[in-house]
Write an enzyme that holds these catalytic residues in place. Structure first.
Site, PDB file in Angstrom:
ATOM      1  N   SER A 106     -64.085-118.041  15.623  1.00  0.00           N
ATOM      2  CA  SER A 106     -64.665-116.695  15.732  1.00  0.00           C
ATOM      3  C   SER A 106     -65.089-116.099  14.400  1.00  0.00           C
ATOM      4  O   SER A 106     -65.843-115.136  14.378  1.00  0.00           O
ATOM      5  CB  SER A 106     -63.713-115.742  16.442  1.00  0.00           C
ATOM      6  N   LYS A 147     -60.058-111.071  11.918  1.00  0.00           N
ATOM      7  CA  LYS A 147     -61.313-110.383  12.236  1.00  0.00           C
ATOM      8  C   LYS A 147     -61.787-109.591  11.025  1.00  0.00           C
ATOM      9  O   LYS A 147     -61.084-109.459  10.034  1.00  0.00           O
ATOM     10  CB  LYS A 147     -61.133-109.415  13.416  1.00  0.00           C
TER      11      LYS A 147
END
Length: 180
Positions: A32, A82
């Site tokens: 991701s 993230k």
């Protein structure tokens, strides 16, 4: 003998203090954050940073999601890596793949167009007083605030300071920047 035992316990106490209050190492699992981070990268994470200051836009962070636990160790919270996109009090909206903060497009030079081909939109969300909007750099394959909603500040574990493995990738986090 007694001195050695005292030194041993002091060393263990110092190591535990450092691990739980100052720093930890974390391994990237998944794609991701591609192309910024890759599966298997080992990161140095400062836990202390966000006890001294608030997270900044575009920093890479380790965070927890609500109700997400490790599969094989259910008493541990699952960690994700993230990028901080939205800050408390801001309005975040995504229009055809472009992130807007308070109506203005957010420059994101770290994104690789090859991993961001699905130009999806996301309705405006106003972040609360202690909320952050996080996203992966691989927008086509990231389970982030678009799916789980904004994160409360206490769910942000630490700031990714630099990569330590592989050694050829050793670098400090230059931009205020997990996984699926």
């Amino acid at each position: 003998m007694f001195t050695d035992l005292v030194l041993f316990f002091l060393a263990v106490a110092l190591a535990l203090f450092l691990r739980f209050f100052v720093l930890e190492f974390s391994v990237v699992r998944g794609s991701s954050m591609r192309s910024t981070l890759h599966n298997g990268n080992v990161m140095f994470v400062s836990i202390l940073t966000y006890h001294l200051r608030l997270p900044k836009r575009q920093e890479i962070v380790i965070c927890h999601y609500p109700h997400r636990r490790m599969k094989h160790v259910p008493f541990l919270k699952q960690q994700f890596v993230k990028r901080i996109i939205g800050l408390p009090g801001e309005t975040v909206e995504i229009v055809e793949g472009i992130v807007h903060i308070n109506g203005e497009p957010l420059p994101e030079p770290y994104l690789n167009p090859a991993h961001n081909q699905r130009l999806r939109s996301y309705p405006p969300v106003v972040l609360g007083e202690h909320q952050y909007f996080v996203m992966g750099d691989n927008r086509d394959n990231s389970n982030d605030s678009r799916a789980v909603g904004p994160l409360d500040q206490h769910m942000i574990v630490g700031h990714v300071c630099f990569l330590i493995h592989p050694l050829r990738a050793l670098r400090f986090s230059q931009i205020s920047v997990e996984d699926t």
